[in-house]
Design a protein around this motif. Sequence first.
Motif, PDB file in Angstrom:
ATOM      1  N   TYR A 227     -37.022 -15.817  27.996  1.00 54.82           N
ATOM      2  CA  TYR A 227     -36.263 -16.941  28.544  1.00 54.82           C
ATOM      3  C   TYR A 227     -35.405 -16.478  29.731  1.00 54.82           C
ATOM      4  CZ  TYR A 227     -32.215 -20.140  28.749  1.00 54.82           C
ATOM      5  OH  TYR A 227     -31.202 -20.973  29.164  1.00 54.82           O
ATOM      6  N   ALA A 228     -34.696 -15.383  29.558  1.00 56.32           N
ATOM      7  CA  ALA A 228     -33.784 -14.915  30.604  1.00 56.32           C
ATOM      8  C   ALA A 228     -34.521 -14.411  31.829  1.00 56.32           C
ATOM      9  CB  ALA A 228     -32.867 -13.827  30.049  1.00 56.32           C
ATOM     10  N   ALA A 286     -39.539 -20.812  30.774  1.00 50.83           N
ATOM     11  CA  ALA A 286     -38.398 -20.333  29.991  1.00 50.83           C
ATOM     12  C   ALA A 286     -38.070 -21.312  28.867  1.00 50.83           C
ATOM     13  CB  ALA A 286     -37.187 -20.149  30.908  1.00 50.83           C
ATOM     14  N   LYS A 287     -38.072 -22.596  29.168  1.00 56.91           N
ATOM     15  CA  LYS A 287     -37.762 -23.604  28.159  1.00 56.91           C
ATOM     16  C   LYS A 287     -38.826 -23.650  27.065  1.00 56.91           C
ATOM     17  CE  LYS A 287     -36.252 -27.586  29.698  1.00 56.91           C
ATOM     18  NZ  LYS A 287     -36.158 -28.808  30.535  1.00 56.91           N
ATOM     19  N   ALA A 288     -40.073 -23.422  27.441  1.00 58.13           N
ATOM     20  CA  ALA A 288     -41.161 -23.472  26.462  1.00 58.13           C
ATOM     21  C   ALA A 288     -41.004 -22.399  25.388  1.00 58.13           C
ATOM     22  CB  ALA A 288     -42.507 -23.312  27.172  1.00 58.13           C
ATOM     23  N   VAL A 289     -40.414 -21.269  25.750  1.00 56.62           N
ATOM     24  CA  VAL A 289     -40.216 -20.173  24.798  1.00 56.62           C
ATOM     25  C   VAL A 289     -39.274 -20.592  23.666  1.00 56.62           C
ATOM     26  CG1 VAL A 289     -39.286 -17.838  24.553  1.00 56.62           C
ATOM     27  CG2 VAL A 289     -40.660 -18.416  26.538  1.00 56.62           C
ATOM     28  N   LEU A 290     -38.380 -21.542  23.952  1.00 60.93           N
ATOM     29  CA  LEU A 290     -37.384 -21.954  22.966  1.00 60.93           C
ATOM     30  C   LEU A 290     -37.876 -23.074  22.052  1.00 60.93           C
ATOM     31  CD1 LEU A 290     -34.180 -22.005  25.211  1.00 60.93           C
ATOM     32  CD2 LEU A 290     -35.089 -20.127  23.840  1.00 60.93           C
ATOM     33  N   GLU A 291     -39.108 -23.487  22.200  1.00 60.74           N
ATOM     34  CA  GLU A 291     -39.649 -24.597  21.418  1.00 60.74           C
ATOM     35  C   GLU A 291     -39.454 -24.433  19.907  1.00 60.74           C
ATOM     36  OE1 GLU A 291     -41.372 -28.237  20.629  1.00 60.74           O
ATOM     37  OE2 GLU A 291     -40.737 -27.412  22.559  1.00 60.74           O
ATOM     38  N   PRO A 292     -39.665 -23.232  19.331  1.00 66.73           N
ATOM     39  CA  PRO A 292     -39.475 -23.098  17.881  1.00 66.73           C
ATOM     40  C   PRO A 292     -38.048 -23.372  17.417  1.00 66.73           C
ATOM     41  CG  PRO A 292     -40.748 -21.250  18.742  1.00 66.73           C
ATOM     42  CD  PRO A 292     -40.210 -21.987  19.924  1.00 66.73           C
ATOM     43  N   TRP A 293     -37.073 -23.297  18.323  1.00 69.05           N
ATOM     44  CA  TRP A 293     -35.661 -23.475  17.946  1.00 69.05           C
ATOM     45  C   TRP A 293     -35.036 -24.644  18.700  1.00 69.05           C
ATOM     46  CZ3 TRP A 293     -37.617 -18.764  19.791  1.00 69.05           C
ATOM     47  CH2 TRP A 293     -37.961 -17.850  18.789  1.00 69.05           C
ATOM     48  N   LYS A 294     -35.862 -25.625  19.111  1.00 69.30           N
ATOM     49  CA  LYS A 294     -35.371 -26.657  20.019  1.00 69.30           C
ATOM     50  C   LYS A 294     -34.211 -27.457  19.437  1.00 69.30           C
ATOM     51  CE  LYS A 294     -38.932 -30.046  18.688  1.00 69.30           C
ATOM     52  NZ  LYS A 294     -40.037 -30.881  19.207  1.00 69.30           N
ATOM     53  N   ASP A 295     -34.122 -27.570  18.116  1.00 67.87           N
ATOM     54  CA  ASP A 295     -33.028 -28.335  17.519  1.00 67.87           C
ATOM     55  C   ASP A 295     -31.670 -27.681  17.765  1.00 67.87           C
ATOM     56  OD1 ASP A 295     -34.806 -30.190  16.600  1.00 67.87           O
ATOM     57  OD2 ASP A 295     -34.948 -29.367  14.584  1.00 67.87           O
ATOM     58  N   LYS A 296     -31.653 -26.347  17.957  1.00 73.19           N
ATOM     59  CA  LYS A 296     -30.407 -25.632  18.202  1.00 73.19           C
ATOM     60  C   LYS A 296     -30.299 -25.126  19.642  1.00 73.19           C
ATOM     61  CE  LYS A 296     -29.741 -23.903  13.470  1.00 73.19           C
ATOM     62  NZ  LYS A 296     -29.527 -22.685  12.652  1.00 73.19           N
ATOM     63  N   GLN A 298     -30.235 -26.876  22.573  1.00 71.46           N
ATOM     64  CA  GLN A 298     -29.843 -27.802  23.632  1.00 71.46           C
ATOM     65  C   GLN A 298     -29.044 -27.138  24.748  1.00 71.46           C
ATOM     66  OE1 GLN A 298     -29.202 -28.334  20.361  1.00 71.46           O
ATOM     67  NE2 GLN A 298     -29.546 -30.466  19.764  1.00 71.46           N
ATOM     68  N   PRO A 299     -28.040 -26.306  24.439  1.00 68.29           N
ATOM     69  CA  PRO A 299     -27.292 -25.681  25.541  1.00 68.29           C
ATOM     70  C   PRO A 299     -28.164 -24.796  26.428  1.00 68.29           C
ATOM     71  CG  PRO A 299     -26.039 -25.558  23.510  1.00 68.29           C
ATOM     72  CD  PRO A 299     -27.413 -26.026  23.129  1.00 68.29           C
ATOM     73  N   LEU A 300     -29.038 -23.978  25.828  1.00 72.93           N
ATOM     74  CA  LEU A 300     -29.874 -23.086  26.634  1.00 72.93           C
ATOM     75  C   LEU A 300     -30.911 -23.869  27.426  1.00 72.93           C
ATOM     76  CD1 LEU A 300     -30.454 -20.042  24.234  1.00 72.93           C
ATOM     77  CD2 LEU A 300     -28.912 -20.206  26.192  1.00 72.93           C
ATOM     78  N   LEU A 301     -31.437 -24.943  26.855  1.00 75.01           N
ATOM     79  CA  LEU A 301     -32.384 -25.785  27.596  1.00 75.01           C
ATOM     80  C   LEU A 301     -31.690 -26.445  28.788  1.00 75.01           C
ATOM     81  CD1 LEU A 301     -34.201 -27.458  24.561  1.00 75.01           C
ATOM     82  CD2 LEU A 301     -35.203 -25.778  26.130  1.00 75.01           C
ATOM     83  N   ALA A 302     -30.489 -26.952  28.549  1.00 78.67           N
ATOM     84  CA  ALA A 302     -29.742 -27.602  29.631  1.00 78.67           C
ATOM     85  C   ALA A 302     -29.316 -26.594  30.692  1.00 78.67           C
ATOM     86  CB  ALA A 302     -28.524 -28.324  29.055  1.00 78.67           C
ATOM     87  N   LEU A 303     -28.957 -25.384  30.269  1.00 76.80           N
ATOM     88  CA  LEU A 303     -28.579 -24.344  31.225  1.00 76.80           C
ATOM     89  C   LEU A 303     -29.754 -23.953  32.110  1.00 76.80           C
ATOM     90  CD1 LEU A 303     -26.303 -22.218  28.889  1.00 76.80           C
ATOM     91  CD2 LEU A 303     -25.595 -23.149  31.103  1.00 76.80           C
ATOM     92  N   ALA A 304     -30.964 -23.961  31.556  1.00 82.04           N
ATOM     93  CA  ALA A 304     -32.154 -23.663  32.357  1.00 82.04           C
ATOM     94  C   ALA A 304     -32.339 -24.719  33.450  1.00 82.04           C
ATOM     95  CB  ALA A 304     -33.388 -23.595  31.462  1.00 82.04           C
ATOM     96  N   ASP A 305     -32.178 -25.990  33.077  1.00 83.10           N
ATOM     97  CA  ASP A 305     -32.279 -27.059  34.078  1.00 83.10           C
ATOM     98  C   ASP A 305     -31.172 -26.940  35.123  1.00 83.10           C
ATOM     99  OD1 ASP A 305     -34.547 -28.277  33.000  1.00 83.10           O
ATOM    100  OD2 ASP A 305     -33.362 -29.480  31.605  1.00 83.10           O
ATOM    101  N   TYR A 306     -29.990 -26.556  34.680  1.00 78.24           N
ATOM    102  CA  TYR A 306     -28.849 -26.389  35.585  1.00 78.24           C
ATOM    103  C   TYR A 306     -29.135 -25.319  36.629  1.00 78.24           C
ATOM    104  CZ  TYR A 306     -24.098 -25.008  37.003  1.00 78.24           C
ATOM    105  OH  TYR A 306     -22.978 -24.697  37.718  1.00 78.24           O
TER     106      TYR A 306
END
Length: 312
Positions: A227-228, A286-296, A298-306
């Motif tokens: 992700y990073a 990067a966001k796709a990597v977080l799919e297994p934990w998408k319920d928790k 939200q901040p990292l997904l939003a930070l990626a868009d930011y």
Amino acid sequence: MTATASSPEGVTPSGEDQAEFDFSSYLAKTRELVEQSLDAALGPERPESLRESMRYSLLAGGKRLRPILCLAACELVGGDASLAMPTAVALEMIHTMSLIHDDLPAMDNDDLRRGRPTNHKVYGDAMAILAGDALLSRAFEMVAVRSEGVPPERLLKVVAELSLVSGAPGLVGGQVVDLESEGREVDLETLEYIHLHKTAALLRACVVTGALIGGADASQVDAMRTYANGIGLAFQIVDDILDVTASSDVLGKTAGKDLIADKTTYPKLLGLEPSRARALELVAQAKAVLEPWKDKAQPLLALADYVASRDR
């Protein structure tokens, strides 16, 4: 609880889907907690002149993206973000050290940072070097001495991550290749090497250390690294784009300095629109990597868009 270990309680909503997540509120509240902890980390001490120089750059504002990433990663894996705050502060100290040193006449020779004169323009080259050195050593103190409640074996792994990112395998190595590449035509592989080390390496350390403090398993740590790397390269591509499309007033630093230094950038190598497309592609990966934990996540997904949409 001390200000250094302020808890972002109530910042990350639980059980909310991505559409309901209030990123602006999250960012504002978490930034405030980070600012409080940064201020508390450099209390009254001698020599006063050194402390003043350290505080000048550390408390100069900025996005505070790195400490926020650390706290968000800790929460993603189920950890208590208050335990990660000393490490989050340490990461911002390492980042600030790299900015102070990068701005020096012997490096990028910049006069403006975060909308005001760079450290060496105010305090002189010698004090700027020493302030950067002091921030780096204080960063390790934050982790090793001020991280109450974190199991020692986790702190040892955090120290290892910070040692790697702040040395030749990370920031220093990337800066050397960057300096050696000035005035030369470099290929995409070399350009990505520079930015994987100068930019992505510290972002990677942010999410990995946060996850480690939170008790992450191996799959979560690997996901954080991937992700990073994605958002780190995207961040640098956007930085390169802004360097040629935004003004110094908007950026808070000297615009067009890469062009002046004859550095190879993503827009120079790929063009503006392909560079924008590459940044969006990296963020999506990067966001796709977080799919297994998408319920928790939200901040990292939003930070990626930011990272992809920022304008400064």
